[in-house]
Design a protein around this motif. Structure first.
Motif, mmCIF file in Angstrom:
data_model
loop_
_atom_site.group_PDB
_atom_site.id
_atom_site.type_symbol
_atom_site.label_atom_id
_atom_site.label_comp_id
_atom_site.label_asym_id
_atom_site.label_seq_id
_atom_site.Cartn_x
_atom_site.Cartn_y
_atom_site.Cartn_z
ATOM 1 N N ALA A 73 0.898 -1.240 0.081
ATOM 2 C CA ALA A 73 0.104 0.007 -0.174
ATOM 3 C C ALA A 73 0.778 1.315 0.012
ATOM 4 O O ALA A 73 1.850 1.457 0.604
ATOM 5 C CB ALA A 73 -1.048 0.205 1.052
ATOM 6 N N ASP A 74 0.532 2.215 -0.700
ATOM 7 C CA ASP A 74 0.979 3.754 -0.813
ATOM 8 C C ASP A 74 0.286 4.409 0.382
ATOM 9 O O ASP A 74 0.956 5.285 0.754
ATOM 10 C CB ASP A 74 1.066 4.163 -2.212
ATOM 11 C CG ASP A 74 1.678 3.482 -3.264
ATOM 12 O OD1 ASP A 74 2.948 3.361 -3.194
ATOM 13 O OD2 ASP A 74 1.086 2.967 -4.105
ATOM 14 N N VAL A 75 -1.005 4.069 0.434
ATOM 15 C CA VAL A 75 -1.949 4.715 1.175
ATOM 16 C C VAL A 75 -2.659 3.782 2.072
ATOM 17 O O VAL A 75 -3.424 2.702 1.558
ATOM 18 C CB VAL A 75 -2.743 5.819 0.651
ATOM 19 C CG1 VAL A 75 -3.653 6.288 1.557
ATOM 20 C CG2 VAL A 75 -2.120 7.096 -0.078
ATOM 21 N N LEU A 76 -2.492 3.892 3.302
ATOM 22 C CA LEU A 76 -3.213 2.996 4.313
ATOM 23 C C LEU A 76 -4.341 3.756 4.974
ATOM 24 O O LEU A 76 -4.066 4.460 5.715
ATOM 25 C CB LEU A 76 -2.235 2.229 5.391
ATOM 26 C CG LEU A 76 -2.823 1.148 6.035
ATOM 27 C CD1 LEU A 76 -2.757 -0.077 5.263
ATOM 28 C CD2 LEU A 76 -1.824 0.855 7.286
ATOM 29 N N GLU A 116 -5.972 12.650 1.864
ATOM 30 C CA GLU A 116 -5.188 11.887 0.588
ATOM 31 C C GLU A 116 -5.810 12.593 -0.664
ATOM 32 O O GLU A 116 -4.714 12.798 -1.350
ATOM 33 C CB GLU A 116 -5.477 10.440 1.098
ATOM 34 C CG GLU A 116 -4.881 9.912 1.945
ATOM 35 C CD GLU A 116 -3.423 10.059 2.009
ATOM 36 O OE1 GLU A 116 -2.640 10.282 1.308
ATOM 37 O OE2 GLU A 116 -2.945 9.891 3.404
ATOM 38 N N ILE A 117 -7.030 13.076 -0.683
ATOM 39 C CA ILE A 117 -7.332 13.563 -1.970
ATOM 40 C C ILE A 117 -6.809 14.803 -2.131
ATOM 41 O O ILE A 117 -6.176 15.274 -3.086
ATOM 42 C CB ILE A 117 -8.838 13.764 -1.844
ATOM 43 C CG1 ILE A 117 -9.497 12.533 -2.117
ATOM 44 C CG2 ILE A 117 -9.293 14.635 -3.301
ATOM 45 C CD1 ILE A 117 -9.414 11.556 -3.501
ATOM 46 N N LYS A 118 -6.751 15.449 -0.896
ATOM 47 C CA LYS A 118 -6.007 17.115 -1.200
ATOM 48 C C LYS A 118 -4.609 16.988 -1.637
ATOM 49 O O LYS A 118 -4.224 17.593 -2.227
ATOM 50 C CB LYS A 118 -6.195 17.544 0.125
ATOM 51 C CG LYS A 118 -5.428 18.709 0.416
ATOM 52 C CD LYS A 118 -5.765 19.646 1.655
ATOM 53 C CE LYS A 118 -5.149 21.104 1.695
ATOM 54 N NZ LYS A 118 -5.366 21.745 3.116
ATOM 55 N N ARG A 119 -3.736 15.898 -0.793
ATOM 56 C CA ARG A 119 -2.566 15.506 -1.341
ATOM 57 C C ARG A 119 -2.141 15.104 -2.644
ATOM 58 O O ARG A 119 -1.501 15.881 -3.357
ATOM 59 C CB ARG A 119 -1.834 14.525 -0.488
ATOM 60 C CG ARG A 119 -0.598 13.999 -0.797
ATOM 61 C CD ARG A 119 -0.010 12.728 -0.027
ATOM 62 N NE ARG A 119 -1.085 11.588 -0.349
ATOM 63 C CZ ARG A 119 -1.015 10.897 -1.399
ATOM 64 N NH1 ARG A 119 -0.315 11.288 -2.183
ATOM 65 N NH2 ARG A 119 -2.018 9.787 -1.684
ATOM 66 N N LEU A 120 -3.284 14.489 -3.275
ATOM 67 C CA LEU A 120 -3.128 13.865 -4.761
ATOM 68 C C LEU A 120 -3.584 14.950 -5.643
ATOM 69 O O LEU A 120 -2.754 14.913 -6.442
ATOM 70 C CB LEU A 120 -4.161 12.817 -4.782
ATOM 71 C CG LEU A 120 -4.321 12.012 -5.919
ATOM 72 C CD1 LEU A 120 -2.991 10.942 -5.935
ATOM 73 C CD2 LEU A 120 -5.451 11.007 -6.177
ATOM 74 N N ARG A 121 -4.196 15.845 -5.249
ATOM 75 C CA ARG A 121 -4.605 16.957 -5.987
ATOM 76 C C ARG A 121 -3.195 17.957 -6.397
ATOM 77 O O ARG A 121 -3.118 18.710 -7.217
ATOM 78 C CB ARG A 121 -5.638 17.800 -5.710
ATOM 79 C CG ARG A 121 -7.110 16.990 -6.069
ATOM 80 C CD ARG A 121 -8.247 17.993 -5.430
ATOM 81 N NE ARG A 121 -9.533 17.612 -6.117
ATOM 82 C CZ ARG A 121 -10.671 17.636 -5.613
ATOM 83 N NH1 ARG A 121 -10.830 18.411 -4.167
ATOM 84 N NH2 ARG A 121 -11.894 17.412 -6.272
#
Length: 222
Positions: free
Chosen positions: A195-198, A215-220
């Motif tokens: 996993a990259d994100v748990l 995690e969505i905020k980081r991804l964007r």
């Protein structure tokens, strides 16, 4: 290079013989988990945030509505799982899980078709971030049978004891049966290293939502 009528699209997709298809113009996030860890809840949260989620199980189920596919399955086993024009997936499932070789035969027929449809769907999408809901992703990676390269793998995680308790409550079953169902899959702890994100789902839904939003905020921002 994947064949595509759009010459621009060709430059955005490449095919690595050892790994799988790579999309260069989109972020493809795999969402996975294990039985009763809460993957479906995480998928719903992500969908409610407006993101596209491609459900691999749904693609698989739709395959059994394709007459060419069902006839190929019938021929492979020398049996007829089609009754009154309807393909009996439950009968097929019971039959193949009685024998590992039967299951391998089925996987050879359907896996390539499922991933071909997945890759087609991603290629046709205008979204820049796409989630793929894929329950057995880690198992496919371990068998080197994954056909798509993901930018990140998100694993919805709970400890095994939490899995057991939730499964007993959800399915109204005894602990022994819950253990049998859980042990039929790869151990959740063995999946963590991939996993990259748990996404830790031990607590409540608001806590899970908070993690996903973060995690969505980081991804964007990437």
């Amino acid at each position: 290079m994947i064949q595509n009528n759009n010459s621009t699209q060709k430059s955005l997709i490449s095919d690595s013989p050892s790994d799988g298809v790579i999309f260069h113009d989109k972020k493809i996030i795999a969402l996975t988990g294990s039985i009763s860890t809460g993957k479906s809840t995480a998928a719903r949260i992500i969908k409610d945030m407006g993101f596209q989620i491609i459900d691999l199980d749904k693609i698989g189920h739709e395959l059994y509505e394709d007459r060419e596919v069902t006839e190929e399955i019938n021929r492979a086993y020398g049996m007829n799982f089609t009754q009154r024009g309807v393909f009996d997936r439950k009968a097929l499932s019971k039959y193949v899980f009685e024998d590992k070789s039967r299951l391998e035969t089925l996987n050879k027929i359907v896996h390539g078709k499922i991933f071909a449809k997945l890759i087609q769907t991603i290629g046709e999408s205008q979204e820049k971030i796409i989630f793929v809901d894929i329950p057995l992703l880690i198992e496919l990676i371990e068998k080197k049978n994954n056909r798509l390269i993901y930018d990140e793998i998100w694993l919805v995680y709970v400890p095994m004891e939490t899995q057991i308790a939730r499964l007993i409550k959800r399915d109204d079953i005894q602990r022994e049966e819950a253990l049998k169902k859980i042990s039929s899959q790869m151990n959740i702890e063995s999946k963590v290293k991939y996993a990259d994100v748990l996404l830790n789902n031990e607590k409540d839904i608001p806590e899970l939502e908070e993690q996903i939003h973060r995690e969505i905020k980081r991804l964007r921002m990437k």
